[in-house]
Write a protein that holds these residues in place. Structure first.
Motif, short mmCIF file in Angstrom:
data_model
loop_
_atom_site.label_atom_id
_atom_site.label_comp_id
_atom_site.label_asym_id
_atom_site.label_seq_id
_atom_site.Cartn_x
_atom_site.Cartn_y
_atom_site.Cartn_z
N LEU A 268 0.80 -1.22 0.00
CA LEU A 268 0.00 0.00 0.00
C LEU A 268 0.84 1.28 0.00
CD1 LEU A 268 -2.75 -1.00 2.62
CD2 LEU A 268 -2.93 -0.98 0.13
N GLN A 269 2.15 1.15 0.11
CA GLN A 269 3.01 2.34 0.23
C GLN A 269 2.83 3.29 -0.96
OE1 GLN A 269 7.27 1.75 -0.21
NE2 GLN A 269 7.69 3.27 1.40
N ALA A 270 2.81 2.76 -2.17
CA ALA A 270 2.68 3.61 -3.36
C ALA A 270 1.30 4.27 -3.42
CB ALA A 270 2.93 2.79 -4.62
N MET A 271 0.29 3.60 -2.88
CA MET A 271 -1.05 4.19 -2.88
C MET A 271 -1.08 5.45 -2.03
SD MET A 271 -4.68 2.41 -1.88
CE MET A 271 -4.74 2.97 -0.19
N PHE A 272 -0.49 5.37 -0.83
CA PHE A 272 -0.42 6.56 0.02
C PHE A 272 0.46 7.64 -0.62
CE2 PHE A 272 -1.31 3.33 3.42
CZ PHE A 272 -2.55 3.82 3.78
N ALA A 273 1.50 7.21 -1.34
CA ALA A 273 2.38 8.18 -2.01
C ALA A 273 1.61 8.97 -3.06
CB ALA A 273 3.56 7.45 -2.65
N CYS A 274 0.64 8.33 -3.74
CA CYS A 274 -0.18 9.04 -4.72
C CYS A 274 -1.04 10.12 -4.05
CB CYS A 274 -1.08 8.06 -5.48
SG CYS A 274 -0.21 7.06 -6.69
N MET A 275 -1.53 9.83 -2.85
CA MET A 275 -2.32 10.82 -2.13
C MET A 275 -1.48 12.03 -1.75
SD MET A 275 -4.60 8.42 0.42
CE MET A 275 -5.20 6.81 -0.11
N TYR A 276 -0.19 11.80 -1.43
CA TYR A 276 0.65 12.91 -1.00
C TYR A 276 1.30 13.64 -2.18
CZ TYR A 276 4.28 15.70 1.14
OH TYR A 276 5.07 16.77 1.51
N TYR A 277 1.92 12.92 -3.08
CA TYR A 277 2.68 13.58 -4.16
C TYR A 277 1.79 14.05 -5.32
CZ TYR A 277 6.95 11.96 -1.89
OH TYR A 277 7.96 11.74 -0.99
N ALA A 278 0.59 13.45 -5.47
CA ALA A 278 -0.30 13.85 -6.56
C ALA A 278 -1.63 14.40 -6.07
CB ALA A 278 -0.56 12.66 -7.49
N ALA A 279 -1.83 14.43 -4.74
CA ALA A 279 -3.07 14.96 -4.13
C ALA A 279 -4.31 14.23 -4.63
CB ALA A 279 -3.20 16.46 -4.37
N LEU A 280 -4.20 12.92 -4.87
CA LEU A 280 -5.36 12.15 -5.30
C LEU A 280 -6.27 11.85 -4.10
CD1 LEU A 280 -4.07 9.49 -7.85
CD2 LEU A 280 -4.67 11.89 -8.22
N ARG A 281 -7.57 11.84 -4.35
CA ARG A 281 -8.52 11.38 -3.34
C ARG A 281 -8.40 9.86 -3.22
NH1 ARG A 281 -11.23 15.29 -6.54
NH2 ARG A 281 -11.95 17.11 -5.32
N PRO A 282 -8.74 9.29 -2.05
CA PRO A 282 -8.65 7.83 -1.90
C PRO A 282 -9.41 7.07 -2.98
CG PRO A 282 -8.92 8.85 0.25
CD PRO A 282 -9.06 9.95 -0.76
N GLY A 283 -10.63 7.53 -3.33
CA GLY A 283 -11.41 6.85 -4.35
C GLY A 283 -10.75 6.90 -5.72
#
Length: 460
Positions: A268-283
């Motif tokens: 799941l590390q890369a998933m959380f990285a997308c939320m931080y570095y790309a500001a993606l919503r969880p959905g």
């Protein structure tokens, strides 16, 4: 046969004032359509009301409903038109609204109506307790008939009582009746005050139902507007205490890889990285696919965000899947949002793909069984990572309490390093005005800059 599938729609016609000396301003808007070549029309005071009505008609036609020749209304609207009690009208409203509402919207509508319906009843003996009534409404009554499971005896009895005790729809013309509903919104089942955001959301549901009654001419005007009742103020701005700095964010992402059994955290590390570095919503993150990503060997990459898979109870979805695919928030179904991503995230995603591969449909993030990652799973990992990466005082604080706070941290960082607000809004999927309002308290140093400019102007 007194109904037909032969329905045609015309553009909304604005009606201009004809009074002498006036500047020919628009005073009303007329929706026109035909049913089996018979012309029908309905005039509204505002453009928004006319557009809503036309949208409802079009949606009914697209769904394949028969339209009544006499009234020109589709079957779903006729059901509401014939309703005499608040309870019957609300159920007809659900049938009309359901086919074209998102799963979370359906859940929200049900939640609001399950709160107000028990308040809009006569004083009759045998009233079920509040929890039983709410369960009967949420699990059974406030679902379309085709989606409704078998109703157990206790819920049947509760709904039978509600059906007999429900106020007449015309009773809503009385201010005191509507106040009962509004007051019910302000309380939880345990009698404690509801949160301001919950009250605002449920009031919006009540307002929409009453607007529909006005459209169908069952009420002369929306009675909510007559009640001097102010909901508590809601907080739209992000709490700056939840925002992590870059050093803390990296520590958290590193910690994620070390927690969770069977390598779940590393997955799941890369998933959380997308939320931080790309500001993606969880959905948006759980829906991300390999084909949406441009990941060069060096330099910046890019993500094309075009779908979201927010999590919701399966009873509100059409597919029975808790992660039903939807378009982007606040955008059209076919809109795409390009998000440039820094080399650090490009590297993380490339490593993730090399180690874990992708799902059959190209999804980057999946559970050990290949399913969409559940919020309970990634939230558990996140809480373990917080305990590992943060101090005890920070763990007890709001700092990065939810994975969503990584998105808040990203947007706050972009704004504070001077990225223009329109660019930040485009990357994050916000409107500029909403962006600046929501992140107003997270803009560090802006007051000092303003003070210096005022001081320089006064000195000049």
């Amino acid at each position: 046969m007194n109904a037909s599938y032969d329905v045609k729609f015309w553009d909304i016609r604005p009606n201009k004032s004809t009074k002498p000396g006036e500047n020919r301003k628009t005073i009303s808007y007329t929706v026109r359509w035909t049913v089996a070549a018979r012309e029908k029309s309905k005039t509204f005071r505002t453009s928004a009301q006319a557009k809503n009505w036309l949208s409802d008609l079009r949606q009914a036609a697209n769904k394949g409903e028969l339209f009544d020749l006499e009234t020109g209304l589709p079957q779903s609207m006729l059901k509401a038109k014939e309703a005499r009690t608040v309870y019957d009208f609300v159920r007809a409203y659900i049938d009309m609204k359901w086919p074209h509402a998102a799963a979370k919207t359906r859940d929200s509508i049900s939640d609001g109506l399950a709160t107000v319906l028990p308040a809009l009843t006569k004083d009759r003996p045998g009233r079920p307790d509040a929890e039983t009534l709410r369960k009967a409404l949420r699990k059974y009554a406030l679902l379309p008939e085709a989606k409704r499971p078998d109703v157990p005896l206790e819920s049947k009895q509760a709904l039978r009582w509600l059906e007999g005790a429900s106020l007449d729809l015309t009773d809503l013309n009385e201010t005191k009746t509507v106040r009962l509903a509004l007051d019910a919104l302000a309380l939880r089942l345990d009698g404690k005050a509801a949160s301001a955001n919950t009250i605002r959301r449920k009031r919006a549901v009540l307002h929409a139902v009453l607007e529909y009654a006005v459209e169908l001419e069952e009420l002369p005007a929306n009675p909510v507007h007559k009640v001097k009742w102010k909901p508590p103020k809601t907080t739209e701005t992000v709490d700056p205490r939840v925002v992590v700095n870059p050093r803390q964010a990296e520590a958290l992402l590193t910690a994620v890889a070390s927690v969770g059994g069977r390598g779940r955290g590393r997955r799941l590390q890369a998933m959380f990285a997308c939320m931080y570095y790309a500001a993606l919503r969880p959905g948006e993150t759980v829906a991300l696919r390999r084909q949406d990503c441009h990941l060069p060997a060096t330099g910046w990459g890019r993500i094309l965000v075009d779908v979201s898979r927010p999590e919701v109870n399966v009873q509100w979805t059409d597919t029975g899947d808790a992660h039903e695919e939807r378009g982007l928030k606040h955008r059209g179904r076919d809109d795409v949002r390009p998000v440039p991503i820094p080399p650090k995230l490009v590297k993380i995603l490339r490593q993730h793909i090399d180690e874990f591969g992708v799902a059959e449909d190209g999804r980057l993030f999946r559970s050990e069984r290949g399913k969409v990652v559940a919020s309970t799973a990634y939230t558990e990992v996140w809480q373990d990572a917080r305990a590992l990466a943060l101090t005890p005082a920070q763990v007890a604080s709001p700092l990065a309490r939810r994975p969503y706070d990584l998105r808040h941290a990203a947007v706050s960082l972009w704004l504070n390093v001077g990225v223009p607000a329109p660019d930040v809004a485009e990357r994050a999927g916000h409107g500029v005005d909403v962006l600046l309002r929501v992140y107003a308290k997270c803009l560090d140093g802006q007051q000092e800059i303003a003070n210096k400019r005022i001081e320089d102007a006064l000195a000049a």
